[in-house]
Design a protein around this motif. Structure first.
Motif, PDB file in Angstrom:
ATOM      1  N   SER A   1       0.816  -1.220   0.000  1.00 30.17           N
ATOM      2  CA  SER A   1       0.000   0.000   0.000  1.00 30.17           C
ATOM      3  C   SER A   1       0.848   1.268   0.000  1.00 30.17           C
TER       4      SER A   1
ATOM      5  N   TYR B   1      -4.220  -1.648  -2.046  1.00 31.54           N
ATOM      6  CA  TYR B   1      -3.435  -2.862  -1.831  1.00 31.54           C
ATOM      7  C   TYR B   1      -3.853  -3.898  -2.852  1.00 31.54           C
TER       8      TYR B   1
ATOM      9  N   LEU C   1      -4.193  -9.499   1.239  1.00 33.40           N
ATOM     10  CA  LEU C   1      -4.659  -8.635   2.317  1.00 33.40           C
ATOM     11  C   LEU C   1      -3.962  -9.043   3.617  1.00 33.40           C
ATOM     12  N   SER C   2      -3.568  -8.057   4.399  1.00 37.37           N
ATOM     13  CA  SER C   2      -2.941  -8.338   5.686  1.00 37.37           C
ATOM     14  C   SER C   2      -3.990  -8.850   6.672  1.00 37.37           C
TER      15      SER C   2
ATOM     16  N   HIS D   1      -9.205  -4.260   9.903  1.00 39.65           N
ATOM     17  CA  HIS D   1     -10.044  -3.775   8.808  1.00 39.65           C
ATOM     18  C   HIS D   1     -10.009  -4.725   7.609  1.00 39.65           C
ATOM     19  N   ASN D   2      -8.884  -5.426   7.421  1.00 38.15           N
ATOM     20  CA  ASN D   2      -8.799  -6.397   6.327  1.00 38.15           C
ATOM     21  C   ASN D   2      -9.414  -7.738   6.691  1.00 38.15           C
TER      22      ASN D   2
ATOM     23  N   LYS E   1     -11.923 -10.076   4.576  1.00 36.85           N
ATOM     24  CA  LYS E   1     -11.661 -11.493   4.343  1.00 36.85           C
ATOM     25  C   LYS E   1     -12.820 -12.369   4.815  1.00 36.85           C
TER      26      LYS E   1
ATOM     27  N   TYR F   1     -11.964   3.354   2.167  1.00 40.96           N
ATOM     28  CA  TYR F   1     -11.251   2.099   1.929  1.00 40.96           C
ATOM     29  C   TYR F   1     -12.231   0.961   1.621  1.00 40.96           C
TER      30      TYR F   1
ATOM     31  N   PHE G   1     -12.593  -0.933  -2.132  1.00 41.49           N
ATOM     32  CA  PHE G   1     -11.862  -2.196  -2.138  1.00 41.49           C
ATOM     33  C   PHE G   1     -12.165  -2.968  -3.418  1.00 41.49           C
TER      34      PHE G   1
END
Length: 273
Positions: A14, A146, A150-151, A155-156, A160, A269, A273
């Motif tokens: 990112s 990103y 995804l980390s 928030h990710n 997921k 975000y 996405f």
């Protein structure tokens, strides 16, 4: 071929994407394992830092180092995380350069944090290496585009679990009163480039005092899921102890504030996405 003056290690994350977008030139070499899809980089090369650097130019003016193992639960072991320290040693041995910009992490302030422990070792290695113009950034909660994995940041994990895995309910270890202050990668990178144009040596925190609770983040995401997919979801928190990961209490190192709106950053975000 133009003489390469700047190298960016790790241009596909990112922060790396925003940095590459700003300084995309014939005199910059962009290196990563995956090429950013939506960036037309002039000089991009595939690079696996576990292997030899022999095909790269040795004499460089400036190096930006963003390479590190993905922030994933499965990568949270010392053997994988220590790769970053190994990569730095290799780079310091191979290149001749005038300036080194290193992206550390706010995790250095957390007690017994696996990533923070390695980041501190990386910082110490650079500091004892007698680099004339060493700039170390410790960013807090940066969010941006990103394109790869995804980390496993909260928030990710929401994306997921509820969008990719299509779950209806999910439990998280944190406390709903945990606080985070988010900053945009775009604004952060503009400042990094500005500071890099000056021959200053420093360690700086970068973050946002405008915090938001994870419960508020959950509410923002629930509304997003309802508006976008017409789906109701349940988000639960198991944690008892409250955790605040912000720059508010960081006094040992000078801090630069982003002064952004954490709520707006998260809404943008999720929407994009």
């Amino acid at each position: 071929m133009n003489k390469i003056e700047t190298i960016i290690f790790g241009c596909s994350g990112s922060i790396g994407i925003e940095l590459s977008n700003i300084i995309n030139s014939k005199k910059t070499l962009f290196l990563s394992r995956k090429k950013p899809k939506n960036l037309k980089l002039i000089n991009w090369k595939y690079l696996n830092l576990d292997k030899n650097l022999k095909n790269l130019p040795r004499n460089i003016g400036k190096i930006y180092f963003l390479s590190s193992p993905y922030y994933l639960k499965k990568n949270m072991n010392e053997k994988i995380l220590k790769k970053e320290l190994f990569w730095l040693k290799k780079i310091l041995k191979y290149f001749n350069f005038n300036q080194f910009i290193y992206f550390s992490s706010s995790s250095v302030y957390l007690k017994n944090h696996k990533v923070g422990n390695i980041k501190k070792k990386c910082e110490n290695l650079l500091r004892v290496s007698k680099i004339k113009n060493l700039q170390i950034w410790r960013p807090f909660n940066i969010i941006g585009n990103y394109e790869n994995k995804l980390s496993d940041h909260f928030h990710n994990l929401l994306i997921k679990n509820f969008i990719i895995k299509k779950r209806r309910s999910s439990n998280f270890f944190g406390n709903d009163k945990d606080e985070r202050g988010y900053s945009s990668a775009k604004k952060f990178v503009k400042l990094v480039v500005k500071y890099a144009n000056h021959k200053n040596k420093f360690i700086l925190n970068y973050g946002n005092k405008n915090t938001i609770t994870v419960n508020k983040i959950a509410l923002i995401f629930k509304k997003f899921m309802k508006d976008k997919y017409n789906r109701k979801i349940n988000i639960n928190f198991k944690g008892i102890k409250k955790n605040i990961n912000t720059i508010n209490s960081m006094k040992s190192v000078k801090t630069v504030e982003s002064r952004e709106n954490s709520t707006k950053i998260l809404k943008y975000y999720f929407k994009n996405f």
